[in-house]
Design a protein around this motif. Sequence first.
Motif, PDB file in Angstrom:
ATOM      1  N   ASP A  80       0.824  -1.204   0.000  1.00 15.97           N
ATOM      2  CA  ASP A  80       0.000   0.000   0.000  1.00 15.97           C
ATOM      3  C   ASP A  80       0.862   1.260   0.000  1.00 15.97           C
ATOM      4  O   ASP A  80       2.008   1.222  -0.422  1.00 15.97           O
ATOM      5  CB  ASP A  80      -0.941  -0.029   1.216  1.00 15.97           C
ATOM      6  N   THR A  81       0.251   2.360   0.445  1.00 13.37           N
ATOM      7  CA  THR A  81       0.969   3.631   0.558  1.00 13.37           C
ATOM      8  C   THR A  81       1.132   3.966   2.027  1.00 13.37           C
ATOM      9  O   THR A  81       0.464   3.385   2.888  1.00 13.37           O
ATOM     10  CB  THR A  81       0.188   4.765  -0.111  1.00 13.37           C
ATOM     11  N   SER A  83       0.073   6.523   3.562  1.00 13.64           N
ATOM     12  CA  SER A  83      -1.215   6.974   4.107  1.00 13.64           C
ATOM     13  C   SER A  83      -2.017   5.794   4.650  1.00 13.64           C
ATOM     14  O   SER A  83      -2.584   5.858   5.745  1.00 13.64           O
ATOM     15  CB  SER A  83      -2.037   7.699   3.027  1.00 13.64           C
ATOM     16  N   ILE A  84      -2.069   4.731   3.865  1.00 10.13           N
ATOM     17  CA  ILE A  84      -2.824   3.540   4.279  1.00 10.13           C
ATOM     18  C   ILE A  84      -2.191   2.905   5.517  1.00 10.13           C
ATOM     19  O   ILE A  84      -2.890   2.461   6.437  1.00 10.13           O
ATOM     20  CB  ILE A  84      -2.881   2.518   3.119  1.00 10.13           C
TER      21      ILE A  84
ATOM     22  N   ASP B  80      -4.126   2.169  -5.197  1.00 11.77           N
ATOM     23  CA  ASP B  80      -4.282   1.180  -4.135  1.00 11.77           C
ATOM     24  C   ASP B  80      -4.612  -0.199  -4.707  1.00 11.77           C
ATOM     25  O   ASP B  80      -4.353  -0.464  -5.863  1.00 11.77           O
ATOM     26  CB  ASP B  80      -5.369   1.653  -3.150  1.00 11.77           C
ATOM     27  N   THR B  81      -5.200  -1.033  -3.845  1.00  9.81           N
ATOM     28  CA  THR B  81      -5.640  -2.353  -4.274  1.00  9.81           C
ATOM     29  C   THR B  81      -7.162  -2.391  -4.256  1.00  9.81           C
ATOM     30  O   THR B  81      -7.819  -1.521  -3.673  1.00  9.81           O
ATOM     31  CB  THR B  81      -5.128  -3.448  -3.311  1.00  9.81           C
ATOM     32  N   VAL B 260      -5.678   8.510  -2.612  1.00  9.36           N
ATOM     33  CA  VAL B 260      -5.234   8.472  -1.217  1.00  9.36           C
ATOM     34  C   VAL B 260      -3.773   8.938  -1.150  1.00  9.36           C
ATOM     35  O   VAL B 260      -3.507  10.120  -0.952  1.00  9.36           O
ATOM     36  CB  VAL B 260      -5.413   7.075  -0.594  1.00  9.36           C
ATOM     37  N   GLY B 261      -2.838   8.037  -1.352  1.00 12.38           N
ATOM     38  CA  GLY B 261      -1.421   8.394  -1.233  1.00 12.38           C
ATOM     39  C   GLY B 261      -0.740   8.485  -2.593  1.00 12.38           C
ATOM     40  O   GLY B 261      -1.392   8.560  -3.637  1.00 12.38           O
ATOM     41  N   THR B 262       0.561   8.451  -2.554  1.00  8.06           N
ATOM     42  CA  THR B 262       1.383   8.573  -3.753  1.00  8.06           C
ATOM     43  C   THR B 262       1.097   7.422  -4.718  1.00  8.06           C
ATOM     44  O   THR B 262       1.145   6.265  -4.325  1.00  8.06           O
ATOM     45  CB  THR B 262       2.866   8.571  -3.339  1.00  8.06           C
TER      46      THR B 262
END
Lengths: 394, 394
Positions: A80-81, A83-84, B80-81, B260-262
């Motif tokens: 994941d990232t 953030s997650i 993401d996933t 969400v993130g990168t």
Amino acid sequence: MVLRKEFFDLPEGIIYLDGNSLGPLPKTAKDRVADMMQDEWGAQLIKGWNSAGWMAQPSRVGNAVGRLIGAPPGTTVMGDTLSIKVYQALAAALKMRPDRKVILSDSGNFPTDLYMAQGLIQMLGNGYDLRVVAPEAVADAIDDSVAAVMLTQVDYRTGRMHDMKTLTELAHSAGAVMIWDLAHSAGAVPVDVAGCGCEFAVGCTYKYLNGGPGAPAFIYVRQDLADHVEPALAGWLGHDAPFAFDLDYRPAPGIERMRVGTPPVIQLTALEAALEVWETVDMSDIRAASVALQDTFIREVEARVPDLTLASPRNSAERGSQVSFRFAHGYAAMQALIARGVIGDFRAPDIMRFGFTPLYLDERDVLAAVDHIETVMGDRLWDDPAFMTRQRVT
Amino acid sequence: MVLRKEFFDLPEGIIYLDGNSLGPLPKTAKDRVADMMQDEWGAQLIKGWNSAGWMAQPSRVGNAVGRLIGAPPGTTVMGDTLSIKVYQALAAALKMRPDRKVILSDSGNFPTDLYMAQGLIQMLGNGYDLRVVAPEAVADAIDDSVAAVMLTQVDYRTGRMHDMKTLTELAHSAGAVMIWDLAHSAGAVPVDVAGCGCEFAVGCTYKYLNGGPGAPAFIYVRQDLADHVEPALAGWLGHDAPFAFDLDYRPAPGIERMRVGTPPVIQLTALEAALEVWETVDMSDIRAASVALQDTFIREVEARVPDLTLASPRNSAERGSQVSFRFAHGYAAMQALIARGVIGDFRAPDIMRFGFTPLYLDERDVLAAVDHIETVMGDRLWDDPAFMTRQRVT
């Protein structure tokens, strides 16, 4: 000696002082990804999950990252990232302190950590509160209302560094769970997550670990807790038996439960190759070399470019692996520097950031960078309307 | 004509019937990733976020996926996933129906969807309930206690396909939010998310879209809702102004808030290249070709290998792009088939799965696969203790 210029594929004529944002391309990463695409995905197809070791990659790479942050084998996993991973750690921490409602953080934390906490709180309702104080006020703000203290060790703007051990002890003595974000620490400064006793640590791998744009994040869970944390993001690859396809979630033992969905094999392959450089260097040597480069940089800039005001702690023990200066025309000055091949970056309103990575920077690079800074500051292009118009357009 | 064998780098002598699990390597993906590594990451370093278009990639690729599922531009974004995207959709849906406590799903859903719902519910407490019924009982189970109906259109084991339009209408007439998981639909069957009116759709891109192992997922939000959904995963790249680095989260307008993130740039680059094949084929032609291949496969297997029992719907209108057969020794039989170069897969307890992707399979491949199945079934290797021992070891 920690210089490993030959490991990286750096463009000619560039002095790269932005490895704190995105590390450069390791040659091995390029080759390994090409091989993975052809020989694993291309040739082995679905079988690659086992035959090429893709399924075990998040834990295998997690162990390699873990070695750099003082995490024992089997306590760190990739995916994941960041953030997650912040969300996972925070949600698990709140479950561990059901009678408390406060998340404590500081205004020097990277915003996404605060945002993820806000999103979680918003969803939970029920009186949860994110308390954000100044970085220097954190210690005094820890009290027995705090469920979790969530901090980034190294401030992304100034490089100011928290003392992980002291703050973790303070959090624990107040009964709070400690979460460290090591985004600007892993590969930059020596870290000892097990030694400091924190429950969770998270971080990204595209900065000082050179994993490439969008490289996956890591999460560490303290060994004694890993069998007990409740995964809020209960994905099938964190299941005890993913390929049994049970209808009910049952978390895997240990750190594996922090896995969520299908791992990003191509990104992990690039990262795994990038991490090889750490097998040949010692983190304390890296730190010593980084401090020497930073101290040289500060001394030279302050001597030759008095218009720049140091924004980072002067004491290297309180500073990560970057040096920041404040300057009112910092954005334009950074653009002019980048045009000359000296790549740092800018953070509003007035911060010019320079990251120091002794794996591919030496003293000559630092001195050459200061020459360019002196020239740019003498040119005062921000007084030229044509230059400024161009900056706004691009 | 939809055959595009030249687009893929398939190993010689392999009949690949597992594109429903992991699509094969597109040649363009291999080349594009190599170029991205060298010319973008290597040469442009941090500047690549703008100069190479990395920052806009999740939306740009989202639009390319959107075209394949009937989503208007600006309603689909990558990242993401799939597990994470399920969570985002579900958390947002529950916020939209604060007076309801039931998530309805079915036992044919892929387990990670159910697990993510269980993790969310576990964290929320407060009386939430996941109700799982048999696929054929879903319609009758939709009532006004249901906050969200969460279904995967195509059953991962049998290929049985839900009618998206009918079930979405039923959900809406009961006041529930509809979430479709299109993991086995996108690139496999014609989908019209906007036409069916569902609020959310999610899916992965490593199956029929050939994005590679761990390719990022997508999420679609209905256009009229995109400015209103509350992101539970409130990451900085879903912020209205990510580079303002505000301390408070303020969601971006529209679908961008589901970022969400990168973003995983290397994986997205592989996926973006893989998606080019869809510019040259029409989804209704793909569907017609897939049905023809499947019908041939079913007819030939049933005629020549009566020990295999069809597990998929016989009516092609109720079936996705895979055919499954039940067989007590299915695991061993599949291993024997794989050893002969016919790659399908096995799902416990007794399901042999075969995916049909007319982009790289034609009728000769299907007939050759049936020849191998007939041989394997005649060999009855599962009666040979030595073979079975080998299977258990590997």
